[in-house]
Each structure stands twice: as C-alpha cells, then as structure tokens.
Design an enzyme around this catalytic site. Structure first.
Site, PDB file in Angstrom:
ATOM      1  N   GLU A  11       6.854   9.278  47.472  1.00 53.77           N
ATOM      2  CA  GLU A  11       7.288   8.802  48.798  1.00 53.77           C
ATOM      3  C   GLU A  11       7.865   9.912  49.672  1.00 53.77           C
ATOM      4  O   GLU A  11       8.051   9.722  50.867  1.00 53.77           O
ATOM      5  CB  GLU A  11       8.284   7.638  48.637  1.00 53.77           C
ATOM      6  CG  GLU A  11       9.641   7.984  48.064  1.00 53.77           C
ATOM      7  CD  GLU A  11       9.642   8.266  46.563  1.00 53.77           C
ATOM      8  OE1 GLU A  11       8.569   8.171  45.914  1.00 53.77           O
ATOM      9  OE2 GLU A  11      10.721   8.600  46.036  1.00 53.77           O
ATOM     10  N   ASN A  16     -12.135  21.856  51.325  1.00 57.43           N
ATOM     11  CA  ASN A  16     -11.591  21.548  49.994  1.00 57.43           C
ATOM     12  C   ASN A  16     -12.446  20.498  49.289  1.00 57.43           C
ATOM     13  O   ASN A  16     -12.639  20.561  48.080  1.00 57.43           O
ATOM     14  CB  ASN A  16     -10.132  21.107  50.087  1.00 57.43           C
ATOM     15  CG  ASN A  16      -9.205  22.300  50.179  1.00 57.43           C
ATOM     16  OD1 ASN A  16      -9.044  23.048  49.215  1.00 57.43           O
ATOM     17  ND2 ASN A  16      -8.627  22.508  51.350  1.00 57.43           N
ATOM     18  N   ALA A  44      -6.762  30.715  47.136  1.00 57.12           N
ATOM     19  CA  ALA A  44      -5.883  29.791  46.399  1.00 57.12           C
ATOM     20  C   ALA A  44      -6.398  28.351  46.390  1.00 57.12           C
ATOM     21  O   ALA A  44      -6.740  27.815  45.339  1.00 57.12           O
ATOM     22  CB  ALA A  44      -4.470  29.853  46.978  1.00 57.12           C
ATOM     23  N   GLU A  45      -6.515  27.720  47.556  1.00 59.13           N
ATOM     24  CA  GLU A  45      -6.808  26.279  47.578  1.00 59.13           C
ATOM     25  C   GLU A  45      -8.099  25.917  46.857  1.00 59.13           C
ATOM     26  O   GLU A  45      -8.131  24.994  46.041  1.00 59.13           O
ATOM     27  CB  GLU A  45      -6.904  25.778  49.025  1.00 59.13           C
ATOM     28  CG  GLU A  45      -5.601  25.874  49.776  1.00 59.13           C
ATOM     29  CD  GLU A  45      -5.694  25.273  51.175  1.00 59.13           C
ATOM     30  OE1 GLU A  45      -6.178  24.154  51.323  1.00 59.13           O
ATOM     31  OE2 GLU A  45      -5.265  25.941  52.131  1.00 59.13           O
ATOM     32  N   MET A  47      -4.717  14.240  56.917  1.00 64.34           N
ATOM     33  CA  MET A  47      -3.623  14.522  57.849  1.00 64.34           C
ATOM     34  C   MET A  47      -2.848  13.267  58.237  1.00 64.34           C
ATOM     35  O   MET A  47      -2.486  13.090  59.402  1.00 64.34           O
ATOM     36  CB  MET A  47      -4.175  15.214  59.102  1.00 64.34           C
ATOM     37  CG  MET A  47      -4.901  16.507  58.806  1.00 64.34           C
ATOM     38  SD  MET A  47      -3.863  17.687  57.938  1.00 64.34           S
ATOM     39  CE  MET A  47      -4.974  19.079  57.812  1.00 64.34           C
ATOM     40  N   HIS A  49      -1.542  21.551  49.415  1.00 60.68           N
ATOM     41  CA  HIS A  49      -0.758  21.963  50.578  1.00 60.68           C
ATOM     42  C   HIS A  49      -0.853  23.487  50.718  1.00 60.68           C
ATOM     43  O   HIS A  49      -0.712  24.207  49.722  1.00 60.68           O
ATOM     44  CB  HIS A  49       0.695  21.527  50.421  1.00 60.68           C
ATOM     45  CG  HIS A  49       1.519  21.883  51.618  1.00 60.68           C
ATOM     46  ND1 HIS A  49       1.454  21.169  52.796  1.00 60.68           N
ATOM     47  CD2 HIS A  49       2.367  22.912  51.830  1.00 60.68           C
ATOM     48  CE1 HIS A  49       2.240  21.739  53.687  1.00 60.68           C
ATOM     49  NE2 HIS A  49       2.806  22.794  53.127  1.00 60.68           N
ATOM     50  N   GLY A  55     -13.275  19.616  55.703  1.00 58.24           N
ATOM     51  CA  GLY A  55     -13.648  19.269  54.338  1.00 58.24           C
ATOM     52  C   GLY A  55     -14.053  20.437  53.453  1.00 58.24           C
ATOM     53  O   GLY A  55     -14.831  20.259  52.517  1.00 58.24           O
ATOM     54  N   ASN A  81      -2.275  16.121  46.011  1.00 60.24           N
ATOM     55  CA  ASN A  81      -2.462  16.693  47.343  1.00 60.24           C
ATOM     56  C   ASN A  81      -2.497  18.208  47.238  1.00 60.24           C
ATOM     57  O   ASN A  81      -1.844  18.793  46.388  1.00 60.24           O
ATOM     58  CB  ASN A  81      -1.273  16.283  48.236  1.00 60.24           C
ATOM     59  CG  ASN A  81      -1.343  16.876  49.629  1.00 60.24           C
ATOM     60  OD1 ASN A  81      -2.389  16.809  50.295  1.00 60.24           O
ATOM     61  ND2 ASN A  81      -0.250  17.453  50.087  1.00 60.24           N
TER      62      ASN A  81
HETATM   63  C1  GAR Z   1      -6.248  22.812  54.170  1.00 58.08           C
HETATM   64  O1  GAR Z   1      -5.717  24.086  54.393  1.00 58.08           O
HETATM   65  C2  GAR Z   1      -5.226  21.923  53.497  1.00 58.08           C
HETATM   66  O2  GAR Z   1      -4.445  22.586  52.545  1.00 58.08           O
HETATM   67  C3  GAR Z   1      -4.389  21.510  54.659  1.00 58.08           C
HETATM   68  O3  GAR Z   1      -5.320  21.281  55.712  1.00 58.08           O
HETATM   69  C4  GAR Z   1      -6.484  22.087  55.500  1.00 58.08           C
HETATM   70  C5  GAR Z   1      -7.706  21.182  55.463  1.00 58.08           C
HETATM   71  O4  GAR Z   1      -8.897  21.920  55.402  1.00 58.08           O
HETATM   72  N1  GAR Z   1      -3.615  20.346  54.341  1.00 58.08           N
HETATM   73  C6  GAR Z   1      -2.396  20.130  54.807  1.00 58.08           C
HETATM   74  O5  GAR Z   1      -1.846  20.859  55.584  1.00 58.08           O
HETATM   75  C7  GAR Z   1      -1.727  18.870  54.289  1.00 58.08           C
HETATM   76  N2  GAR Z   1      -0.299  18.927  54.498  1.00 58.08           N
HETATM   77  P1  GAR Z   1     -10.254  21.277  54.889  1.00 58.08           P
HETATM   78  O6  GAR Z   1     -10.499  19.994  55.670  1.00 58.08           O
HETATM   79  O7  GAR Z   1     -11.287  22.330  55.228  1.00 58.08           O
HETATM   80  O8  GAR Z   1     -10.149  21.044  53.406  1.00 58.08           O
END
Ligand code: GAR
Length: 200
Positions: A150, A16, A182-183, A93, A112, A14, A110
């Site tokens: 989808e 993000n 980035a994220e 996920m 990614h 978590g 979302n």
């Molecule tokens: C993050 O890097 C996110 O971008 C990725 O999982 C991680 C979750 O981390 N998501 C994916 O790969 C979705 N296809 P977090 O639980 O610390 O946010």
C-alpha cells in the site's frame, strides 16, 4: 502449478515488457508465462508489442471506469478471468490503492528506475526520477524491483542494480542507460525468481 501465469500492466512504450517477452523466448524466464497485458492508456505502444507475439491485451482506463474503485475492480476481474498468479507493473503509471494491493500480497512486483529509497514514492515516475537524480548530483543511480504494497515504492526489495552517472548526462540519456544496464536485466531475473518460488 507448472508455470506462473503472469499479467503485465503497462502505460507507455513497453520496453520493459519487451525485455520480459525476450527473456521468455530465450528461456531466462521459464517458470512463468505472460498470459495478459493490461494498459491504462489506449495508445500505449506496449499493446502492439504484446499483440505482435500473440499475447492477449486489455485496455482499462480510469476515465471509462469512472472512479479509482471501479478501475481497480475491472483489473481484478481480468486477473480472475485469466487466472493470473503474478502481476508485474512494467512502466504502469497509476498508483494502485490498498484496496487492490491487499488482495495480492507478494504477488505484485514493480520496476522503479532508481535505487530505492532514493528518488521514489508518489510523484516519482518516468523521466522525473532521472531529473531529480541529476539535480541532486548523485554519482550512482540504478533500478529496483520490489514487491508492491500500500506504500508507493515501499514494498520489500527483490533486486537492485547500480548504474553510474556520467559527465554530460541528460535525463533522457540517463533513463536509457538505466534501462539498458539495469531494468531490462533485473526485471526478467526477478520475474523468474518469484515465478519459480510460486511454482515450488
Ligand atoms: C521505466 O523506466 C520504468 O522503470 C518507469 O517508467 C519507465 C517505463 O518504460 N517506471 C516508473 O517510473 C514507475 N514508478 P517502458 O514503458 O519502456 O517500460
């Protein structure tokens, strides 16, 4: 509406979600408010992050629901109950089927951990994405925030940010850099952008 009501769907650590909570506290997100966190994993640390700041949490597992349909119906019910306007997948996920996504056009986003259309789609999640980027030998990767439809990772792109690969990178080191550079920046920015559009 005054503020978009946001549900964040999580599965793990978590970070993000934390970036969204911090952005809300700092006023970077001001057009939306996180009202609910849903996890498909009862042990997700993300649940504790939400509880610490008084955000409602719900656990919905496929196992408990018995089928993908029932799992998605349960999430839909919660989205209804909490009058949610925007659904944010932040490290969620589990792939949501068309039966779910069709009910929320341009209302699900979302994050990614790659520059879509590279290293994305079914099977590309978490650390695996960075393993594949390193194995391919790309010199630049990054993160993408996009609308969810989808097609897994196939919806319209909202924001992207590039991150350089460095000598000695492991999947873990790269994952951390992509998150930090980035994220955690583009997810809150995109949530504010979309929330603002929903409010206008
Ligand atoms: C993050 O890097 C996110 O971008 C990725 O999982 C991680 C979750 O981390 N998501 C994916 O790969 C979705 N296809 P977090 O639980 O610390 O946010």
């Amino acid at each position: 509406m005054d503020k978009a009501r946001i549900a964040v769907l999580v599965s793990g650590g978590g970070t993000n979600l934390q970036a969204l909570i911090d952005a809300q506290n700092k006023g970077i997100i001001q057009s939306g408010e996180i009202v609910l966190v849903i996890s498909n994993n009862p042990d997700a640390y993300a649940l504790q992050r939400a509880q610490k700041v008084g955000i409602s949490t719900q656990i919905v597992t496929k196992k408990q629901c018995g089928s993908q349909d029932a799992f998605e119906e349960k999430i839909k019910q919660l989205i209804d109950t909490y009058a949610v306007d925007l659904i944010v997948l932040a490290g969620f996920m589990s792939i949501l089927s068309e039966n779910f996504t069709k009910d929320y056009p341009q209302r699900i986003i979302n994050v990614h951990p790659s520059l879509i259309p590279s290293f994305c789609g079914k099977g590309f999640y978490g650390l695996r994405v960075h393993q594949e980027a390193l194995a391919y030998g790309v010199k630049v990767t990054g993160a993408t925030v996009h609308f969810v439809n989808e097609i897994p990772d196939g919806g319209k792109i909202i924001m992207q940010k590039a991150v350089y690969i460095e000598d000695g990178d492991t999947p873990e080191i790269l994952q951390k850099r992509v998150m930090e550079q980035a994220e955690w920046e583009i997810l809150p920015a995109a949530v504010e952008l979309v929330s603002k559009q929903l409010c206008s």
